[in-house]
Design a protein around this motif. Structure first.
Motif, PDB file in Angstrom:
ATOM      1  N   ASN A  42     -32.309  53.674   9.921  1.00 59.35           N
ATOM      2  CA  ASN A  42     -31.311  53.151   8.795  1.00 59.35           C
ATOM      3  C   ASN A  42     -31.173  53.917   7.879  1.00 59.35           C
ATOM      4  O   ASN A  42     -30.675  53.696   6.589  1.00 59.35           O
ATOM      5  CB  ASN A  42     -31.867  51.757   8.172  1.00 59.35           C
ATOM      6  CG  ASN A  42     -31.870  50.747   9.566  1.00 59.35           C
ATOM      7  OD1 ASN A  42     -30.979  50.508  10.010  1.00 59.35           O
ATOM      8  ND2 ASN A  42     -32.658  49.696   9.203  1.00 59.35           N
ATOM      9  N   TYR A  43     -31.214  55.349   8.147  1.00 60.61           N
ATOM     10  CA  TYR A  43     -30.984  56.413   7.346  1.00 60.61           C
ATOM     11  C   TYR A  43     -29.872  57.230   7.652  1.00 60.61           C
ATOM     12  O   TYR A  43     -29.583  57.690   8.887  1.00 60.61           O
ATOM     13  CB  TYR A  43     -32.068  57.347   6.939  1.00 60.61           C
ATOM     14  CG  TYR A  43     -33.166  56.516   6.344  1.00 60.61           C
ATOM     15  CD1 TYR A  43     -34.106  55.673   7.008  1.00 60.61           C
ATOM     16  CD2 TYR A  43     -33.363  56.743   4.932  1.00 60.61           C
ATOM     17  CE1 TYR A  43     -35.125  54.971   6.060  1.00 60.61           C
ATOM     18  CE2 TYR A  43     -34.386  56.383   4.037  1.00 60.61           C
ATOM     19  CZ  TYR A  43     -35.190  55.345   4.828  1.00 60.61           C
ATOM     20  OH  TYR A  43     -36.273  54.696   3.891  1.00 60.61           O
ATOM     21  N   ALA A  44     -28.792  57.549   6.475  1.00 54.79           N
ATOM     22  CA  ALA A  44     -27.971  58.747   6.740  1.00 54.79           C
ATOM     23  C   ALA A  44     -28.701  59.919   6.441  1.00 54.79           C
ATOM     24  O   ALA A  44     -29.522  59.793   5.688  1.00 54.79           O
ATOM     25  CB  ALA A  44     -26.880  58.406   5.775  1.00 54.79           C
ATOM     26  N   ILE A  45     -28.320  60.942   7.302  1.00 59.78           N
ATOM     27  CA  ILE A  45     -29.117  62.432   7.060  1.00 59.78           C
ATOM     28  C   ILE A  45     -28.069  63.386   6.397  1.00 59.78           C
ATOM     29  O   ILE A  45     -26.929  63.489   7.182  1.00 59.78           O
ATOM     30  CB  ILE A  45     -29.711  62.777   8.212  1.00 59.78           C
ATOM     31  CG1 ILE A  45     -31.035  61.604   8.896  1.00 59.78           C
ATOM     32  CG2 ILE A  45     -30.568  63.844   7.976  1.00 59.78           C
ATOM     33  CD1 ILE A  45     -32.001  61.182   7.647  1.00 59.78           C
TER      34      ILE A  45
ATOM     35  N   SER B 272     -23.957  59.757   9.869  1.00 60.22           N
ATOM     36  CA  SER B 272     -24.434  58.233   9.383  1.00 60.22           C
ATOM     37  C   SER B 272     -25.452  57.916  10.077  1.00 60.22           C
ATOM     38  O   SER B 272     -25.993  58.358  11.109  1.00 60.22           O
ATOM     39  CB  SER B 272     -23.077  57.616   9.871  1.00 60.22           C
ATOM     40  OG  SER B 272     -22.924  57.669  10.990  1.00 60.22           O
ATOM     41  N   ALA B 273     -25.975  56.865   9.610  1.00 65.98           N
ATOM     42  CA  ALA B 273     -27.244  56.218  10.170  1.00 65.98           C
ATOM     43  C   ALA B 273     -26.976  55.661  11.769  1.00 65.98           C
ATOM     44  O   ALA B 273     -27.744  55.567  12.524  1.00 65.98           O
ATOM     45  CB  ALA B 273     -27.570  54.658   9.420  1.00 65.98           C
ATOM     46  N   SER B 274     -25.469  55.249  11.970  1.00 69.41           N
ATOM     47  CA  SER B 274     -25.211  54.864  13.458  1.00 69.41           C
ATOM     48  C   SER B 274     -24.978  56.068  14.195  1.00 69.41           C
ATOM     49  O   SER B 274     -25.135  55.813  15.401  1.00 69.41           O
ATOM     50  CB  SER B 274     -24.034  54.248  13.274  1.00 69.41           C
ATOM     51  OG  SER B 274     -22.745  54.967  12.845  1.00 69.41           O
ATOM     52  N   GLY B 275     -24.875  57.343  13.567  1.00 64.57           N
ATOM     53  CA  GLY B 275     -24.621  58.551  14.378  1.00 64.57           C
ATOM     54  C   GLY B 275     -23.329  58.568  14.868  1.00 64.57           C
ATOM     55  O   GLY B 275     -22.615  59.578  15.170  1.00 64.57           O
ATOM     56  N   SER B 276     -22.129  57.581  14.550  1.00 64.19           N
ATOM     57  CA  SER B 276     -20.816  57.679  14.816  1.00 64.19           C
ATOM     58  C   SER B 276     -20.102  58.595  13.605  1.00 64.19           C
ATOM     59  O   SER B 276     -18.923  59.107  14.153  1.00 64.19           O
ATOM     60  CB  SER B 276     -20.345  56.484  15.189  1.00 64.19           C
ATOM     61  OG  SER B 276     -20.416  55.793  13.792  1.00 64.19           O
TER      62      SER B 276
ATOM     63  N   GLY C 189     -28.596  47.952   6.633  1.00 59.09           N
ATOM     64  CA  GLY C 189     -28.532  48.387   8.000  1.00 59.09           C
ATOM     65  C   GLY C 189     -27.303  48.382   8.594  1.00 59.09           C
ATOM     66  O   GLY C 189     -26.256  48.809   8.161  1.00 59.09           O
ATOM     67  N   ARG C 190     -27.459  47.874   9.790  1.00 58.64           N
ATOM     68  CA  ARG C 190     -26.181  47.469  10.744  1.00 58.64           C
ATOM     69  C   ARG C 190     -25.013  47.009   9.936  1.00 58.64           C
ATOM     70  O   ARG C 190     -23.926  46.765  10.373  1.00 58.64           O
ATOM     71  CB  ARG C 190     -26.197  47.185  12.221  1.00 58.64           C
ATOM     72  CG  ARG C 190     -27.352  48.101  12.781  1.00 58.64           C
ATOM     73  CD  ARG C 190     -28.024  47.529  14.460  1.00 58.64           C
ATOM     74  NE  ARG C 190     -28.750  48.234  15.007  1.00 58.64           N
ATOM     75  CZ  ARG C 190     -28.318  49.425  15.897  1.00 58.64           C
ATOM     76  NH1 ARG C 190     -27.032  49.657  16.087  1.00 58.64           N
ATOM     77  NH2 ARG C 190     -29.289  50.093  16.461  1.00 58.64           N
ATOM     78  N   ARG C 191     -25.555  45.681   9.339  1.00 59.70           N
ATOM     79  CA  ARG C 191     -24.461  45.016   8.697  1.00 59.70           C
ATOM     80  C   ARG C 191     -23.543  45.599   7.477  1.00 59.70           C
ATOM     81  O   ARG C 191     -22.653  45.035   7.044  1.00 59.70           O
ATOM     82  CB  ARG C 191     -25.198  43.761   8.356  1.00 59.70           C
ATOM     83  CG  ARG C 191     -25.966  42.897   9.437  1.00 59.70           C
ATOM     84  CD  ARG C 191     -26.796  41.745   8.845  1.00 59.70           C
ATOM     85  NE  ARG C 191     -27.843  42.441   7.852  1.00 59.70           N
ATOM     86  CZ  ARG C 191     -28.688  41.732   7.602  1.00 59.70           C
ATOM     87  NH1 ARG C 191     -28.633  40.254   7.482  1.00 59.70           N
ATOM     88  NH2 ARG C 191     -29.767  42.250   6.716  1.00 59.70           N
ATOM     89  N   SER C 192     -24.051  46.737   7.199  1.00 64.15           N
ATOM     90  CA  SER C 192     -23.665  47.473   5.894  1.00 64.15           C
ATOM     91  C   SER C 192     -22.547  48.088   6.333  1.00 64.15           C
ATOM     92  O   SER C 192     -22.204  48.771   7.215  1.00 64.15           O
ATOM     93  CB  SER C 192     -24.864  48.467   5.235  1.00 64.15           C
ATOM     94  OG  SER C 192     -23.856  49.081   4.205  1.00 64.15           O
ATOM     95  N   SER C 193     -21.383  48.290   5.458  1.00 64.12           N
ATOM     96  CA  SER C 193     -20.075  48.921   5.546  1.00 64.12           C
ATOM     97  C   SER C 193     -20.526  50.385   5.446  1.00 64.12           C
ATOM     98  O   SER C 193     -19.658  51.292   5.938  1.00 64.12           O
ATOM     99  CB  SER C 193     -19.105  48.639   4.763  1.00 64.12           C
ATOM    100  OG  SER C 193     -19.745  48.894   3.188  1.00 64.12           O
ATOM    101  N   TRP C 194     -21.618  50.791   5.111  1.00 66.94           N
ATOM    102  CA  TRP C 194     -22.008  52.202   5.130  1.00 66.94           C
ATOM    103  C   TRP C 194     -22.576  52.830   6.276  1.00 66.94           C
ATOM    104  O   TRP C 194     -23.113  53.975   6.202  1.00 66.94           O
ATOM    105  CB  TRP C 194     -23.040  52.432   3.693  1.00 66.94           C
ATOM    106  CG  TRP C 194     -22.154  52.355   2.382  1.00 66.94           C
ATOM    107  CD1 TRP C 194     -22.474  51.130   1.727  1.00 66.94           C
ATOM    108  CD2 TRP C 194     -21.140  53.120   1.725  1.00 66.94           C
ATOM    109  NE1 TRP C 194     -21.496  51.013   0.649  1.00 66.94           N
ATOM    110  CE2 TRP C 194     -21.012  52.107   0.391  1.00 66.94           C
ATOM    111  CE3 TRP C 194     -20.853  54.422   1.983  1.00 66.94           C
ATOM    112  CZ2 TRP C 194     -20.093  52.617  -0.318  1.00 66.94           C
ATOM    113  CZ3 TRP C 194     -20.087  54.795   1.007  1.00 66.94           C
ATOM    114  CH2 TRP C 194     -19.378  54.070  -0.139  1.00 66.94           C
TER     115      TRP C 194
END
Length: 131
Positions: free
Chosen positions: A31-34, A52-56, A104-109
């Motif tokens: 759940n971290y952006a790097i 981004s945290a999602s990698g996308s 986490g995944r529910r965040s717009s960030w």
């Protein structure tokens, strides 16, 4: 203890390649952006690339676009920075940093990243591009 540890730096000739790694211990990067940052002697620290945290979602500084590629492997709790076509002006200490995405995944960030508001920092790895 929560830590980020960078590795993979070293001396490389102009035009060469290096792959930096940023490994987390004491917490998971899911759940971290790097972000990858660098600081050259006598210069301010600058953001190089982030994921981004999602990698996308990814972002690159104009100076490294087309040469650097950021990626993440959450199974290994590690983020990478592949650096190709290195130039002497890429010489710097490279740092990785983690930014918690609350919700986490529910965040717009979850699918975006940036270079502000980092929560954890590594100690850096030196990259020297020289003949």
């Amino acid at each position: 203890q929560l830590q980020l540890v960078e590795s993979g730096g070293g001396l490389v000739q102009p035009g060469g390649s290096l792959r930096l790694s940023c490994a987390a211990s004491g917490f998971t990067l899911d759940n971290y952006a790097i972000g990858w940052f660098r600081q050259a002697p006598g210069k301010e620290r600058e953001g190089v690339s982030c994921i981004s945290a999602s990698g996308s979602g990814t972002s690159y500084a104009d100076s490294v676009k087309g040469r650097f590629t950021i990626s993440r492997d959450n199974a290994k709790n590690t983020v990478y920075l592949q650096m190709n076509s290195l130039k002497p002006e890429d010489t710097a200490v490279y740092y990785c940093a983690a930014d918690l995405v609350s919700g986490g995944r529910r965040s717009s960030w979850y699918n975006v990243c940036g270079f502000a508001g980092m929560d954890y920092w590594g100690k850096g790895t030196l990259v020297t591009v020289s003949t």
